[in-house]
Design an enzyme around this catalytic site. Structure first.
Site, PDB file in Angstrom:
ATOM      1  N   HIS A  14      79.369  36.280  51.416  1.00 46.35           N
ATOM      2  CA  HIS A  14      78.917  35.286  52.379  1.00 46.35           C
ATOM      3  C   HIS A  14      77.754  34.516  51.752  1.00 46.35           C
ATOM      4  CE1 HIS A  14      80.654  38.185  55.360  1.00 46.35           C
ATOM      5  NE2 HIS A  14      80.870  37.112  56.092  1.00 46.35           N
ATOM      6  N   ASP A  54      74.467  36.314  52.187  1.00 46.14           N
ATOM      7  CA  ASP A  54      74.356  37.564  51.434  1.00 46.14           C
ATOM      8  C   ASP A  54      73.765  37.276  50.067  1.00 46.14           C
ATOM      9  OD1 ASP A  54      75.928  38.692  53.467  1.00 46.14           O
ATOM     10  OD2 ASP A  54      77.751  38.175  52.391  1.00 46.14           O
ATOM     11  N   HIS A  79      90.193  45.924  62.106  1.00 49.57           N
ATOM     12  CA  HIS A  79      90.453  44.935  63.148  1.00 49.57           C
ATOM     13  C   HIS A  79      91.826  45.157  63.780  1.00 49.57           C
ATOM     14  CE1 HIS A  79      87.499  41.943  61.015  1.00 49.57           C
ATOM     15  NE2 HIS A  79      86.906  43.011  61.501  1.00 49.57           N
ATOM     16  N   ASP A  94      84.131  50.299  59.563  1.00 51.51           N
ATOM     17  CA  ASP A  94      84.212  49.792  58.181  1.00 51.51           C
ATOM     18  C   ASP A  94      84.056  50.897  57.142  1.00 51.51           C
ATOM     19  OD1 ASP A  94      84.664  47.092  58.792  1.00 51.51           O
ATOM     20  OD2 ASP A  94      82.535  46.699  59.078  1.00 51.51           O
TER      21      ASP A  94
END
Length: 440
Positions: free
Chosen positions: A104, A107, A274, A312
């Site tokens: 990102h 990040d 997800h 995660d």
């Protein structure tokens, strides 16, 4: 500050040592140069280390603060900390011998006091990435922009009721897309973030969906304008952080892409965690994306079936992964996509080398599952029974029905004919489940 020399205990890249390897970091199944179905395992699996969980997450949770105490998480100079983080990141990429990484924008570089300052910071770190990539093996699988953490995005980015925030998000995405293009990224991801709602009492669904459709269209238009060749990827996510996300699952995303005429340029980046939060299996979401022609890439992790949020965790379930890889390999494998480790070590895993062990273990699980999938495919273990089950549709009458050569009246007249009495056949579920277990 250069933390890489002292951050990890090990200094030699992890290598393949076979199933009898000792306790030192080593690959037991992932032999990157092994050729399967005409390609090296490294080229099939296309592993990528993600920047955010591996280097940005401090180890906190809703009930406790950071546990990792990374040296680049504190300091008076945010850009110096970002450079130190990049040093450690590229050291991990080298130790794992991975072909790709992902990031990102925030990040990689700190947000500034304005968008212009944030973009300047991102481009400065991109210069550093570019210099490091000249002497490194690793390449960029994809980049993305964080449109969910900052308070300005509390009501969404593209779906925000304020067009100025929509505009700010557009500026942020343009910068991230252009940096991704400059670094040779093979895809660009639009992660949904807060594109959803918390209550319908203050939400205009049609307006917000139209805004989101326009935003994605703008990104596609800019991709073509700058000559970016990779697909735009949307990542389905059902919950978190809003009660209802507009990118809920594969089926929802497909309907959205079809409605706004985006199917040509946009594919999906699917994540196991997800999938289960949406009430599906990982296998289901990948199979449906393949069936609909929108499969792009994978975030490879796993969730906890006992918890209702993203955990995660690193993917370790060989049986689950084998079915997913069988689906992908049966349809030709990855093109621009790959396996991105959108996964966090547990907050009690505080040793730096835990990052290495986590990735190595998951890479091995993926390799073992992929080899099992290839064996199943070679033997026709699942494909032959599947073809037999639908064999009638390959016959003359089946082809005529699907080819538009039979009317409803034609079919009804045939069904009313003498002796027409079709009987059900076994689905053989238990046999097929036991057959899969022979390979995994």
């Amino acid at each position: 500050m250069n933390a890489s020399a002292k951050f990890f205990d090990t200094s030699a890249p992890v290598a393949f040592a076979g199933k009898d390897a000792g306790n030192t970091p080593a690959f037991r199944w992932y032999d990157k140069d092994r050729v399967v179905h005409g390609r090296r395992l490294e080229d099939h699996l296309r592993f990528a280390v993600c920047y955010w969980h591996s280097f940005c997450w401090p180890g906190g949770d809703p009930f406790g603060g950071e546990t990792f105490l990374r040296p680049w998480h504190r300091g008076s100079d945010p850009m110096a900390m970002a450079r130190a983080k990049a040093d450690v990141a590229f050291e991990l990429f080298r130790l794992l011998d991975v072909p790709f990484f992902t990031f990102h924008d925030v990040d990689a570089a700190p947000e500034g006091s304005s968008l212009a300052e944030s973009v300047a910071n991102l481009n400065a770190i991109a210069d550093l990435f570019e210099a490091k990539m000249e002497s490194a093996k690793v390449r960029l699988l994809w980049g993305t922009a964080n449109l969910f953490t900052h308070r300005r995005y509390m009501a969404g980015a593209a779906t925000n009721p304020d067009p100025d925030i929509f505009t700010y998000a557009a500026g942020q995405v343009r910068a991230a897309l252009e940096v991704t293009h400059r670094l040779g990224g093979q895809n660009y991801v639009l992660w949904g973030g807060r594109e959803g709602y918390e209550t319908l009492l203050n939400t205009d669904l049609k307006r917000e969906l139209d805004q989101l459709g326009r935003f994605v269209s703008l990104v596609v238009e800019h991709k073509h304008r700058i000559g970016f060749k990779g697909p735009i990827l949307i990542e389905p996510k059902p919950k978190e952080p809003t009660k209802h996300q507009y990118d809920f699952d594969v089926a929802t995303c497909y309907g959205f892409l079809a409605r706004y005429d985006l199917l040509k340029d946009v594919k999906l980046n699917i994540e196991q965690n997800h999938a289960i939060l949406a009430g599906h299996s990982f296998h289901h979401e990948v199979a449906l994306a393949e069936a609909l022609g929108v499969f792009g890439s994978l975030d490879i992790n796993r969730g906890d079936d006992l918890l209702g949020w993203d955990t995660d965790q690193f993917a370790m379930n060989v049986g689950e992964l084998a079915l997913v890889f069988h689906e992908i390999l049966n349809r030709g494998g990855f093109t621009s996509g790959g396996l991105n480790f959108d996964a966090k070590i547990r907050r009690q895993s505080i040793d730096p080398d835990d990052l290495i062990h986590a990735h190595v273990g998951s890479m091995d699980a993926c390799a073992r599952a992929f080899l099992a999938a290839a064996d199943m495919l070679d033997a026709g273990a699942l494909t032959a029974p599947l073809a037999d089950r639908y064999g009638g549709w390959a016959g003359a009458e089946g082809r005529a029905i699907l080819g538009g050569q039979r009317s409803l009246a034609d079919l009804a007249d045939r069904a009313l004919g003498p002796g027409f009495d079709p009987q059900p056949r076994s689905g053989r579920q238990e046999y097929l489940e036991s057959l899969v277990n022979r390979y995994v």
